[in-house]
Design an enzyme around this catalytic site. Sequence first.
Site, short mmCIF file in Angstrom:
data_model
loop_
_atom_site.label_atom_id
_atom_site.label_comp_id
_atom_site.label_asym_id
_atom_site.label_seq_id
_atom_site.Cartn_x
_atom_site.Cartn_y
_atom_site.Cartn_z
N SER A 47 0.82 -1.22 0.00
CA SER A 47 0.00 0.00 0.00
C SER A 47 0.85 1.27 0.00
CB SER A 47 -0.88 -0.03 1.26
OG SER A 47 -1.26 1.26 1.64
N GLY A 48 0.52 2.18 -0.90
CA GLY A 48 1.23 3.46 -0.93
C GLY A 48 0.97 4.26 0.33
N LEU A 49 -0.29 4.23 0.79
CA LEU A 49 -0.62 4.94 2.03
C LEU A 49 0.22 4.41 3.18
CD1 LEU A 49 -2.39 6.74 3.88
CD2 LEU A 49 -4.00 4.83 4.02
N ASP A 59 0.94 10.60 2.00
CA ASP A 59 0.65 9.81 0.80
C ASP A 59 0.46 10.77 -0.39
OD1 ASP A 59 0.03 7.68 -0.84
OD2 ASP A 59 -2.02 7.44 -0.09
N ASP A 86 1.08 -0.88 -5.08
CA ASP A 86 0.29 0.32 -5.33
C ASP A 86 1.27 1.37 -5.86
OD1 ASP A 86 -1.13 2.66 -5.17
OD2 ASP A 86 -1.38 2.62 -2.98
N ASP A 88 0.68 4.17 -7.36
CA ASP A 88 0.08 5.52 -7.51
C ASP A 88 -0.19 5.81 -8.99
OD1 ASP A 88 0.17 5.71 -4.79
OD2 ASP A 88 2.02 6.86 -4.72
N GLU A 115 -3.16 4.39 -10.92
CA GLU A 115 -4.45 5.06 -10.80
C GLU A 115 -4.52 6.28 -11.70
OE1 GLU A 115 -3.74 5.43 -6.61
OE2 GLU A 115 -3.63 7.61 -6.70
N LYS A 121 0.01 12.61 -6.37
CA LYS A 121 -1.36 12.19 -6.04
C LYS A 121 -1.76 12.61 -4.62
CE LYS A 121 -2.11 9.10 -3.58
NZ LYS A 121 -2.18 7.62 -3.69
N ASN A 123 -4.30 11.10 -1.43
CA ASN A 123 -5.02 9.89 -1.03
C ASN A 123 -6.52 10.05 -1.28
OD1 ASN A 123 -6.55 8.20 1.25
ND2 ASN A 123 -4.65 7.18 0.69
N SER A 124 -7.14 8.99 -1.70
CA SER A 124 -8.55 9.03 -2.10
C SER A 124 -9.49 9.40 -0.95
CB SER A 124 -8.97 7.67 -2.66
OG SER A 124 -8.15 7.33 -3.75
N ARG A 160 -6.55 1.51 -12.08
CA ARG A 160 -7.48 1.92 -11.02
C ARG A 160 -8.29 3.13 -11.46
NH1 ARG A 160 -5.36 3.13 -4.94
NH2 ARG A 160 -6.61 4.96 -4.45
N HIS A 191 -12.62 2.03 -7.37
CA HIS A 191 -12.51 2.54 -6.00
C HIS A 191 -13.74 3.37 -5.65
CE1 HIS A 191 -10.50 2.90 -2.35
NE2 HIS A 191 -9.59 3.81 -2.62
#
Length: 305
Positions: A47-49, A59, A86, A88, A115, A121, A123-124, A160, A191
Amino acid sequence: MEGIMLKKSRQLKRLLDSKQLEFLMEAHDGLSAKIVEEANFRGIWASGLCISASLGVRDNNEASWTQVLEVVEFMSDATAIPILLDADTGYGNFNNVRRLVRKLEQRGVAGMCIEDKLFPKTNSYISSEKQPLADIDEFCGKIKAAKDSQQDIDFCTIARVEAFIVGWGLAEALRRAEAYHDAGADGILIHSKLSVPDQVLAFMKEWKDTCPVVIVPTTYYSTPSQVFAEGGVSVVIWANQLLRSSISAMQRTSVKLYKEQTLLAVEKEIVPVKEVFRLQNADELKAAELRYLPAFDSSMQSQKE
Ligand code: SPV
Ligand code: MG
């Protein structure tokens, strides 16, 4: 035995194509990756986060792509199950993506997810003004570049779709997913940050089995996995639960020790040091020393003294 022998990229491909619902568990360093493997998960979400959080940064691509590569290499070395990184936005344009794929293959990483956001980026789950998404054609160019540059036929590129995240509807999500699929993506990660799975299930209804779909139900966590299976989802990612549980544990331990000033306050709640050695595979080194180091002669020691 076959599973152990299979190269990691083939293992990941099989997970994507599996007829049953499969799960990837988040890890963010070599230790957490090993813990995921020992829990019998069949694959890891790098996970990037969580990697950025464990490095103490945000992130937002504050960690460089080579720093992420270093971390994922430790994770890969520590485990025999496949890792989906991930990645990104791919850390740049199509050209950066091509180089990334080569480096990931060299380091035993089975696949990556890119993504359709813009670098750097966000974070979503961080609410911000409507974020612009990548241009569809430009993002398709990245996917094509990834697929054309891989040398391992099984290396997976998951595309993504962030349309729901930035407030677009089903039509835009489907338009993007179709374009990414046509560009050669091995799967689509759709997502959503709703607390219910409605967007994802609506997407699945239209998408059917065009290609494997991956989801991240962090915010719709109360949905039973059976619902995802029945909806036709291929892979569920538990995207950050190891990082979050380790934060709870570390906060509890350090607050207790600060207050109580004695190790008795925590000793029973934490693993013994020998568990750390086991996870590091210390016994293997002991055995190797017997094989490769000259036998220790204690009489030589006393002569020197
Ligand atoms: C991550 O784990 O870094 C992800 C998933 O990209 S999320 O943070 O849920 O967007
Ligand atoms: Mg991420």
